[in-house]
Scaffold this motif. Structure first.
Motif, PDB file in Angstrom:
ATOM      1  N   LEU A  91       0.854  -1.198   0.000  1.00  0.00           N
ATOM      2  CA  LEU A  91       0.000   0.000   0.000  1.00  0.00           C
ATOM      3  C   LEU A  91       0.889   1.246   0.000  1.00  0.00           C
ATOM      4  CD1 LEU A  91      -2.569  -1.011   2.814  1.00  0.00           C
ATOM      5  CD2 LEU A  91      -3.063  -0.824   0.401  1.00  0.00           C
ATOM      6  N   TYR A 110      -9.656   2.493   5.620  1.00  0.00           N
ATOM      7  CA  TYR A 110      -8.309   2.170   6.091  1.00  0.00           C
ATOM      8  C   TYR A 110      -7.350   3.159   5.430  1.00  0.00           C
ATOM      9  CZ  TYR A 110      -4.370  -0.680   7.555  1.00  0.00           C
ATOM     10  OH  TYR A 110      -3.216  -1.128   8.147  1.00  0.00           O
ATOM     11  N   CYS A 166     -11.699  -0.328   0.091  1.00  0.00           N
ATOM     12  CA  CYS A 166     -11.367  -1.354   1.075  1.00  0.00           C
ATOM     13  C   CYS A 166     -12.630  -2.207   1.251  1.00  0.00           C
ATOM     14  CB  CYS A 166     -10.976  -0.681   2.388  1.00  0.00           C
ATOM     15  SG  CYS A 166     -10.403  -1.819   3.646  1.00  0.00           S
ATOM     16  N   ASP A 219      -8.504  -3.239  -1.686  1.00  0.00           N
ATOM     17  CA  ASP A 219      -7.820  -3.849  -0.552  1.00  0.00           C
ATOM     18  C   ASP A 219      -8.738  -4.937   0.018  1.00  0.00           C
ATOM     19  OD1 ASP A 219      -6.722  -4.479   1.911  1.00  0.00           O
ATOM     20  OD2 ASP A 219      -6.138  -2.418   2.382  1.00  0.00           O
ATOM     21  N   TYR A 268      -9.705  -8.551   4.326  1.00  0.00           N
ATOM     22  CA  TYR A 268     -10.645  -9.368   5.132  1.00  0.00           C
ATOM     23  C   TYR A 268     -11.583 -10.215   4.277  1.00  0.00           C
ATOM     24  CZ  TYR A 268      -8.906  -6.319   8.747  1.00  0.00           C
ATOM     25  OH  TYR A 268      -8.070  -5.641   9.602  1.00  0.00           O
ATOM     26  N   ARG A 314       4.605 -11.332   8.452  1.00  0.00           N
ATOM     27  CA  ARG A 314       4.695 -10.322   7.404  1.00  0.00           C
ATOM     28  C   ARG A 314       4.803 -10.876   5.975  1.00  0.00           C
ATOM     29  NH1 ARG A 314       2.142  -7.694   8.753  1.00  0.00           N
ATOM     30  NH2 ARG A 314       2.765  -5.783   7.703  1.00  0.00           N
TER      31      ARG A 314
HETATM   32  N1  PLP Z   1      -5.506  -3.454   4.786  1.00  0.00           N
HETATM   33  C1  PLP Z   1      -6.421  -3.437   5.771  1.00  0.00           C
HETATM   34  C2  PLP Z   1      -7.812  -3.102   5.437  1.00  0.00           C
HETATM   35  C3  PLP Z   1      -6.047  -3.730   7.088  1.00  0.00           C
HETATM   36  O1  PLP Z   1      -6.961  -3.679   8.051  1.00  0.00           O
HETATM   37  C4  PLP Z   1      -4.702  -4.053   7.356  1.00  0.00           C
HETATM   38  C5  PLP Z   1      -4.253  -4.358   8.725  1.00  0.00           C
HETATM   39  O2  PLP Z   1      -4.970  -4.407   9.678  1.00  0.00           O
HETATM   40  C6  PLP Z   1      -3.802  -4.041   6.290  1.00  0.00           C
HETATM   41  C7  PLP Z   1      -4.225  -3.757   5.015  1.00  0.00           C
HETATM   42  C8  PLP Z   1      -2.339  -4.297   6.483  1.00  0.00           C
HETATM   43  O3  PLP Z   1      -2.103  -5.581   6.861  1.00  0.00           O
HETATM   44  P1  PLP Z   1      -0.664  -6.243   6.714  1.00  0.00           P
HETATM   45  O4  PLP Z   1       0.340  -5.185   6.498  1.00  0.00           O
HETATM   46  O5  PLP Z   1      -0.459  -6.964   7.995  1.00  0.00           O
HETATM   47  O6  PLP Z   1      -0.783  -7.156   5.533  1.00  0.00           O
END
Ligand code: PLP
Length: 393
Positions: free
Chosen positions: A125, A146, A190, A221, A224, A262
């Motif tokens: 991101l 987000y 998202c 994104d 979830y 990660r």
């Molecule tokens: N995108 C969303 C909507 C999130 O809630 C999160 C983390 O909580 C992330 C991305 C980033 O997650 P990560 O960097 O652990 O893959």
């Protein structure tokens, strides 16, 4: 009505990034390493309509329900893989990364050249935000959403336009499309949305992405998405096979329970990835050991199904118990849930919950104070509802 926010007005509202970090109050163990702006009351300002309360810890935390982590992970097979490759920690992981990418390519139905890997999706991101907005432009998203990509885009000079979610908490796709102009360089969606836990219908989003990506790239994104049932659980990744300019982000942090290991990836058109990878490097940040764990976790389908099932049970229990206590939780499609908590100010609420050993989040969204609680084990959710009852007495 859209919320437009440029870098100058953002800086005027308070402190940004490292300069401000030294002056921050203790942010407990909430995610505290992102660029942060605080208002006069010490709340983190994400957008004019979306703020977060912070409070120091009052006691040892017994149920950590503040970062949407999966309480069951990592999968036993991933742990076995980690242990068996610990001694290979002296080697870069490029060879195994290629194996992991083959597996992801098969799962997503796109060629390997359509994938870029990162240490979590946050890394990607941020890289997309940096590269796409180095020369300015506008990023469009829902508000609240987000804010990771938008925060970085703004930090390098982009403008942000936030479009309030609809009454049913889905994206207002019509308003988003109408807000696109010649400065718009990216639309960020998202789905399901964080912090609300709500979904935008598959068919409507698919048509939106298909149409809008002809004008401007759409970043979806899907952190979830694995928790969503039925048609709404389908990914936008298939649009890539029609040549559409979408960018789909996925993570191993949620359904795979690997937040601390990660691993994440995006799927996008090769020419899009080329522009990002011309100055940043995909995959370099992931450890060799985590790559092995991700491969093992993908093979452990039973673990993923169990995570989904147990998450649903915890969610159903939490929603029903909150309702019986007089709260009105927003129906969630994710591993967390929000509900209005207006008995007390957010910071006081956090302090009282943490004194009970419970870690949650407290947000101001629009004109209400909300609690966001992540789904833990059933025992943790029982501890949460019991602590909430005591705090509300
Ligand atoms: N995108 C969303 C909507 C999130 O809630 C999160 C983390 O909580 C992330 C991305 C980033 O997650 P990560 O960097 O652990 O893959």
């Amino acid at each position: 009505m859209s919320q437009s926010f440029n870098r100058r007005s953002w800086l005027k509202t308070g402190l940004l990034s490292l300069g401000g970090a030294a002056m921050l109050p203790q942010l407990s163990w909430a995610e505290s390493s992102k660029p942060i702006t605080l208002d006069k009351s010490g709340r983190i300002v994400y957008t004019p309509l979306f703020r977060e309360h912070t409070a120091p810890l009052e006691a040892e935390i017994l149920a950590k329900l503040n970062a949407n982590e999966n309480p069951y992970g990592p999968s036993p097979k991933a742990v076995e893989a980690l242990q068996s490759v610990a001694l290979q920690g002296n080697r870069y992981g490029w060879g195994q990364l290629s194996v992991l990418m083959d597996k992801i390519s098969e799962k997503e139905g796109v060629p390997k050249e359509y994938l870029m890997m990162g240490p979590g999706s946050s890394d990607l991101l941020e890289k997309f935000a940096l590269v796409l907005f180095m020369k300015g432009g506008t990023v469009l998203s829902a508000d609240p959403s987000y804010m990771s990509l938008m925060n970085v885009a703004r930090s390098v000079g982009a403008d942000w336009k936030g479009i309030p979610l609809k009454k049913d908490w889905s994206h207002d796709l019509e308003a988003m499309e109408a807000a696109i102009d010649s400065d718009t360089k990216l639309v960020y969606i998202c789905n399901p949305n964080n912090p609300t836990g709500t979904i935008t219908e598959y068919k409507k989003l698919y048509d939106f992405c298909s149409r809008v990506s002809e004008k401007v790239p759409v970043f979806i994104d899907e952190a979830y998405l694995d928790f969503v049932d039925g048609e709404n659980g389908k990914s936008m990744v298939s649009l890539l096979n029609e040549g559409k300019n979408v960018i789909v982000a996925r993570t191993f942090s949620k359904i795979h329970g690997m937040a601390g290991l990660r691993v994440g990836y995006v799927a996008a058109l090769p020419e899009t990835l080329e522009s990002i990878q011309s100055i940043t490097r995909g995959g370099m940040g992931i450890s060799n050991t985590s790559i092995h764990a991700a491969i093992a976790s993908m093979e452990d389908v039973e673990f993923q199904q169990k995570s989904k099932q147990l998450n649903k049970e915890a969610r159903d229990y939490t929603a029903a118990t909150l309702k019986s206590m007089g709260f009105e939780p927003v129906p969630s499609h994710t591993s967390f849930m929000i509900f209005p908590q207006e008995e007390m100010e957010g910071r006081e609420f956090l302090k009282k919950m943490s004194a009970q050993g419970i870690g949650v989040r407290s947000f101001e969204i629009y004109d209400k104070t909300w609690c966001r609680v992540s789904m833990g084990t059933m025992k943790e959710m029982e501890m949460f509802t019991s602590a909430l009852g005591k705090v509300m007495e």
